[in-house]
Design a protein around this motif. Structure first.
Motif, PDB file in Angstrom:
ATOM      1  N   VAL A 168      10.500   2.029  -7.090  1.00 11.52           N
ATOM      2  CA  VAL A 168       9.186   1.618  -6.221  1.00 11.52           C
ATOM      3  C   VAL A 168       8.235   0.761  -7.187  1.00 11.52           C
ATOM      4  O   VAL A 168       7.663  -0.105  -6.639  1.00 11.52           O
ATOM      5  N   LYS A 169       8.250   0.736  -8.251  1.00 15.90           N
ATOM      6  CA  LYS A 169       7.615   0.141  -9.254  1.00 15.90           C
ATOM      7  C   LYS A 169       8.131  -1.407  -9.165  1.00 15.90           C
ATOM      8  O   LYS A 169       7.334  -2.500  -9.066  1.00 15.90           O
ATOM      9  N   SER A 170       9.474  -1.566  -8.868  1.00 14.07           N
ATOM     10  CA  SER A 170       9.949  -3.129  -8.762  1.00 14.07           C
ATOM     11  C   SER A 170       9.709  -3.412  -7.487  1.00 14.07           C
ATOM     12  O   SER A 170       9.345  -4.722  -7.468  1.00 14.07           O
ATOM     13  N   VAL A 171       9.464  -2.636  -6.586  1.00 10.39           N
ATOM     14  CA  VAL A 171       9.454  -3.188  -5.217  1.00 10.39           C
ATOM     15  C   VAL A 171       7.750  -3.759  -5.125  1.00 10.39           C
ATOM     16  O   VAL A 171       7.373  -4.769  -4.622  1.00 10.39           O
TER      17      VAL A 171
ATOM     18  N   LEU B  14       4.249   5.606  -5.487  1.00  6.01           N
ATOM     19  CA  LEU B  14       4.254   5.779  -6.703  1.00  6.01           C
ATOM     20  C   LEU B  14       3.318   6.689  -7.577  1.00  6.01           C
ATOM     21  O   LEU B  14       3.768   7.506  -8.317  1.00  6.01           O
ATOM     22  N   LEU B  15       2.335   6.909  -6.850  1.00  6.81           N
ATOM     23  CA  LEU B  15       1.437   7.816  -7.368  1.00  6.81           C
ATOM     24  C   LEU B  15       2.111   9.328  -7.165  1.00  6.81           C
ATOM     25  O   LEU B  15       1.807  10.181  -7.883  1.00  6.81           O
TER      26      LEU B  15
ATOM     27  N   ALA C 123       0.880  -1.237  -0.034  1.00 11.65           N
ATOM     28  CA  ALA C 123       0.103   0.054   0.005  1.00 11.65           C
ATOM     29  C   ALA C 123       0.772   1.324   0.168  1.00 11.65           C
ATOM     30  O   ALA C 123       0.688   2.124  -0.833  1.00 11.65           O
ATOM     31  N   ALA C 124       1.955   1.155   0.948  1.00  9.82           N
ATOM     32  CA  ALA C 124       2.801   2.580   0.883  1.00  9.82           C
ATOM     33  C   ALA C 124       3.450   2.512  -0.560  1.00  9.82           C
ATOM     34  O   ALA C 124       3.778   3.714  -0.986  1.00  9.82           O
ATOM     35  N   ALA C 125       3.882   1.684  -1.182  1.00  5.60           N
ATOM     36  CA  ALA C 125       4.575   1.534  -2.232  1.00  5.60           C
ATOM     37  C   ALA C 125       3.795   2.339  -3.383  1.00  5.60           C
ATOM     38  O   ALA C 125       4.038   2.955  -4.378  1.00  5.60           O
TER      39      ALA C 125
ATOM     40  N   LYS D 168       7.397  -6.899  -6.922  1.00  7.18           N
ATOM     41  CA  LYS D 168       8.168  -8.228  -5.854  1.00  7.18           C
ATOM     42  C   LYS D 168       7.085  -8.378  -5.136  1.00  7.18           C
ATOM     43  O   LYS D 168       6.842  -9.700  -4.675  1.00  7.18           O
ATOM     44  N   ASN D 169       6.404  -7.384  -4.568  1.00  5.01           N
ATOM     45  CA  ASN D 169       5.487  -7.846  -3.232  1.00  5.01           C
ATOM     46  C   ASN D 169       4.380  -8.679  -3.825  1.00  5.01           C
ATOM     47  O   ASN D 169       3.703  -9.510  -3.245  1.00  5.01           O
TER      48      ASN D 169
END
Length: 570
Positions: free
Chosen positions: A553-556, A10-11, A4-6, A559-560
């Motif tokens: 962030v997109k990569s994170v 990103l936004l 959610a934080a990621a 992965k999540n």
């Protein structure tokens, strides 16, 4: 970092990156606009290198330091030769600033002009208007108004011959004529015996010729055989001519004698003296008025005489005295000792109350005291008739308060409104001195020339004409023209380039100013462009950083999501 934080991060990165890209686009557009401004600035600078100005070089020395200005052209000085150079529009009308326009309005000159040259009264109102507008001083206005209005200035001549005037009534004018113009005065030389011989066309019946004044107690002959205009106007002088023995044909004799009296050379002298005296009056209508006065007065002396010899007599008195027949002023009606049928006193020869010739026609016989048949004429009243006709013409025949004659029952009889020498209301501008090219006369001639052009051309008002830059630009673009007095004394309109005193030269001062302005504006635009470049570089750096963070962030997030699917698969 949680999913959610990621996603929230990103936004945020996406929004910031969009803002930076939009700001960069705006800076880019501003740089394009700066490029256009720089190009325009360069073009204007190139144009300024051809910049010119109009200069006034009256002496032809090549001097370029005196810019052409409205004040220079419209103010009398040696720099314009005391002749105005007028700014005119395409229709030829004189362009006036607010002050000159006020003076034109004060003089009553319409915008379309008068189409002719007016009287000195309107010119003097224009001069007063110049003073009221602050163009000249009040003292200068009084001085110029005392100088003869030069109608010819700019209307066929540039020769300035001016006169100074004073206001006088007829009495003052006569005194001035006698005292100051003494050399021009001539007296009428008379010899009564010679005159009697010249007039005697009645078979020797002309017995007596007498000249006398109003003092009836004596036969006062002035100046030992001569008479002056002052004598005539200051006293009552008359000629009297009497016939000899009674004759049945006396009526015809009287008629012939009257006609001869009307043709005496004294009238040539009298009208000549009056015309010379009145010629000093400063008014364009004087010549016409003098011609009218002489024509009408000669009409009194000649054409009217035949009207009164066809049985026209006064009331009979016992059939002895048939009365006095007067050519111009009714009938003499003074009786002495009523009932005796004749007049005994020489007092009654007088024509002081009459205008023109009076015929005496007497039927009484056998009495030595009886007035003989004869003719008398008042020289003084003929002079006053001339002056009255002159005043009629000067005031306008239809409105004049003065009249010599009116018609009643087909007879011409005199009216009562003869002019008076001492009438204070008869005010004439009299030329008392003449001068050439004094400072005051030159200035007066300058404004007369301007006034003449305004009256004949018309005028327009322009409240910006005092602005040199505006005036010169209007001249260069052909909106305004210059009207200059040529060698033939007339004004002609033309382009500024045809004026021999006006030159168009390179405006070095304006070019220097334009170059300084170009350099300053260019530096300002360059600094602004450098600032935009720096801002755009900073934005590029920030966008690059945001892009890297966005990818991280997109990569994170990816992965999540992948871990979550593996957990449920297990």
């Amino acid at each position: 970092m949680g999913l959610a934080a990621a996603q929230a991060r990103l936004l945020t990165i996406t929004a910031r990156k969009s803002d930076c890209e939009a700001q960069s686009m705006r800076y880019s557009h501003q740089k394009i606009a700066l490029s256009r401004d720089l190009a325009d600035l360069s073009n204007r600078y190139q144009d300024s290198l051809d910049q010119t100005k109009l200069v006034y070089d009256f002496y032809g020395t090549g001097d370029e330091s005196m810019p052409l200005s409205y004040g220079l052209l419209m103010t009398p000085s040696e720099l314009n030769g005391y002749l105005p150079t007028l700014i005119t529009d395409a229709a030829g009308k004189v362009v006036l600033n607010n002050s000159y326009a006020d003076a034109a309005r004060a003089a009553g000159i319409p915008r379309e002009g008068l189409g002719c040259l007016p009287s000195s009264d309107i010119r003097n109102k224009f001069i007063q208007g110049l003073a009221d507008s602050g163009i000249i001083t009040q003292q200068a206005a009084v001085t110029y108004q005392g100088i003869q209005y030069s109608q010819a200035m700019g209307m066929g001549t540039t020769d300035l011959v001016t006169s100074t005037t004073e206001q006088m009534n007829l009495k003052e004018l006569l005194d001035y004529y006698v005292s100051s113009l003494n050399t021009g005065c001539t007296s009428y030389e008379y010899n009564l015996d010679d005159l009697k011989t010249q007039l005697d066309n009645n078979s020797g019946r002309l017995q007596e010729a007498v000249l006398r004044n109003a003092d009836r107690s004596a036969w006062n002959l002035p100046n030992e055989g001569s008479i002056s205009l002052a004598d005539v106007l200051n006293e009552q002088y008359q000629y009297f001519f009497s016939l000899g023995d009674f004759s049945e044909q006396r009526r015809e004799y009287l008629h012939g004698l009257s006609v001869s009296v009307g043709q005496m050379d004294i009238w040539n002298w009298l009208f000549g003296e009056l015309s010379t005296m009145l010629s000093s009056v400063n008014n364009p209508g004087v010549d016409m008025a003098l011609e009218y006065a002489e024509t009408q007065t000669r009409h009194v002396l000649t054409d009217y005489l035949g009207l009164y010899f066809e049985g026209d007599t006064k009331d009979k008195d016992n059939g002895n005295w048939e009365g006095v027949i007067n050519c111009m002023n009714g009938l003499y009606n003074d009786h002495s000792e009523p009932g005796q049928g004749h007049l005994k006193s020489e007092d009654h020869y007088s024509t002081s109350d009459y205008i023109g010739i009076t015929n005496y026609y007497n039927t009484a016989t056998g009495n030595k005291s009886v007035i003989r048949d004869g003719v008398s004429v008042s020289i003084t009243n003929i002079a006053y008739a001339f002056l009255t006709y002159f005043m009629q013409a000067m005031e306008g025949l239809s409105t004049s308060e003065y009249y010599v004659s009116s018609t009643q029952n087909n007879r011409t009889v005199a009216g009562s409104n003869l002019v008076s020498l001492e009438d204070a209301n008869l005010a004439f501008d009299v030329v008392v001195s003449t001068g050439v090219n004094t400072d005051q006369a030159l200035n007066s001639g300058f404004y007369d020339s301007m006034f003449n052009q305004i009256c004949t051309r018309g005028w327009v008002e322009n409240d910006r004409i005092d602005d040199n830059e505006y005036m010169q630009e209007m001249l260069k673009t052909g909106k305004f023209f210059l009207a200059t007095c040529s060698d033939d004394g007339y004004y002609y309109q033309g382009n500024y380039s045809t004026n021999s005193y006006v030159r168009e030269v390179t405006d070095d001062e304006a070019i220097t100013k334009a170059e300084a302005k170009y350099n300053a504006d260019k530096q300002r635009l360059n600094l602004k462009e450098q600032t935009l470049d720096l801002k755009m570089k900073n934005l590029d750096t920030e966008i690059s950083s945001l892009t890297t963070e966005y990818d991280t962030v997109k990569s994170v997030i990816s992965k999540n999501i992948e871990k979550s699917f593996k957990r449920y698969d297990a």
